[in-house]
Write a protein that holds these residues in place. Structure first.
Motif, PDB file in Angstrom:
ATOM      1  N   ILE A  96      -2.512  -4.019 -41.688  1.00  0.00           N
ATOM      2  CA  ILE A  96      -3.357  -4.837 -40.814  1.00  0.00           C
ATOM      3  C   ILE A  96      -3.626  -6.167 -41.500  1.00  0.00           C
ATOM      4  N   PHE A  97      -3.373  -7.259 -40.784  1.00  0.00           N
ATOM      5  CA  PHE A  97      -3.526  -8.607 -41.324  1.00  0.00           C
ATOM      6  C   PHE A  97      -4.408  -9.452 -40.409  1.00  0.00           C
ATOM      7  N   TYR A  98      -5.237 -10.301 -41.005  1.00  0.00           N
ATOM      8  CA  TYR A  98      -5.973 -11.315 -40.241  1.00  0.00           C
ATOM      9  C   TYR A  98      -4.958 -12.323 -39.709  1.00  0.00           C
ATOM     10  N   ALA A  99      -5.043 -12.669 -38.432  1.00  0.00           N
ATOM     11  CA  ALA A  99      -4.115 -13.647 -37.847  1.00  0.00           C
ATOM     12  C   ALA A  99      -4.810 -14.984 -37.588  1.00  0.00           C
ATOM     13  N   ASN A 100      -5.872 -14.978 -36.775  1.00  0.00           N
ATOM     14  CA  ASN A 100      -6.561 -16.229 -36.444  1.00  0.00           C
ATOM     15  C   ASN A 100      -7.869 -15.947 -35.728  1.00  0.00           C
ATOM     16  N   ALA A 101      -8.626 -17.015 -35.478  1.00  0.00           N
ATOM     17  CA  ALA A 101      -9.902 -16.900 -34.776  1.00  0.00           C
ATOM     18  C   ALA A 101     -10.081 -18.093 -33.851  1.00  0.00           C
ATOM     19  N   LEU A 102     -10.923 -17.899 -32.845  1.00  0.00           N
ATOM     20  CA  LEU A 102     -11.184 -18.955 -31.879  1.00  0.00           C
ATOM     21  C   LEU A 102     -12.623 -18.841 -31.382  1.00  0.00           C
ATOM     22  N   PRO A 103     -13.486 -19.822 -31.706  1.00  0.00           N
ATOM     23  CA  PRO A 103     -14.810 -19.832 -31.081  1.00  0.00           C
ATOM     24  C   PRO A 103     -14.630 -20.056 -29.573  1.00  0.00           C
ATOM     25  N   VAL A 104     -15.400 -19.336 -28.761  1.00  0.00           N
ATOM     26  CA  VAL A 104     -15.225 -19.389 -27.308  1.00  0.00           C
ATOM     27  C   VAL A 104     -16.499 -19.914 -26.668  1.00  0.00           C
ATOM     28  N   ARG A 105     -16.370 -20.984 -25.897  1.00  0.00           N
ATOM     29  CA  ARG A 105     -17.514 -21.509 -25.147  1.00  0.00           C
ATOM     30  C   ARG A 105     -17.622 -20.731 -23.845  1.00  0.00           C
ATOM     31  N   ASN A 106     -18.860 -20.522 -23.410  1.00  0.00           N
ATOM     32  CA  ASN A 106     -19.054 -19.882 -22.115  1.00  0.00           C
ATOM     33  C   ASN A 106     -20.213 -20.543 -21.392  1.00  0.00           C
ATOM     34  N   GLU A 107     -20.398 -20.186 -20.140  1.00  0.00           N
ATOM     35  CA  GLU A 107     -21.418 -20.843 -19.318  1.00  0.00           C
ATOM     36  C   GLU A 107     -22.835 -20.464 -19.721  1.00  0.00           C
TER      37      GLU A 107
END
Length: 128
Positions: A96-107
């Protein structure tokens, strides 16, 4: 993705102090919390390896920094290069490897969220 691999992810995240459940959060709310799901990748080779992307969605009503702190724990736990390598009781090997991350904006401005992706590789019946 096998149930064994899902169990490994659950155990490692819980042991690291990450509030995590597979697929949906069913416990009493404890922020930040993470839920995971996966997408299998079609095999390109005949070497017995199966590959999945494990998608973790994190949520908090506190600061976005709480999610960033958990992300750093996850990143260290599943290092991008060396990963986490486990031999299961059935003799399979899971990496298992870390791939990436993404902060997500929501309403809903009160709720902060982030997605973290892990790369999971499995070899059934293999031995280290």
């Amino acid at each position: 993705m096998t149930i064994e691999a899902l169990g490994i992810i659950d155990r490692l995240l819980t042991d690291a102090g990450i509030n995590y459940e597979y697929y949906e959060w069913t416990s009493a709310l404890a922020y930040p919390y993470w839920v995971g799901e996966y997408q299998e990748v079609e095999p390109l080779n005949e070497d017995g390896m199966s590959e999945s992307t494990f998608i973790m969605s994190g949520f908090t009503r506190g600061t976005a920094l709480e999610l960033e702190q958990d992300k750093e724990k996850i990143k260290k736990l599943f290092d991008e290069t060396s990963g986490k390598l486990v031999t299961t009781d059935s003799g399979s090997v899971v990496a298992i490897f870390y791939a990436n991350a993404l902060p997500v904006r929501n309403e809903n401005m009160d709720l902060k969220s982030m997605t973290v992706n892990l790369k999971v590789k499995e070899w059934k019946g293999a031995k280290l």
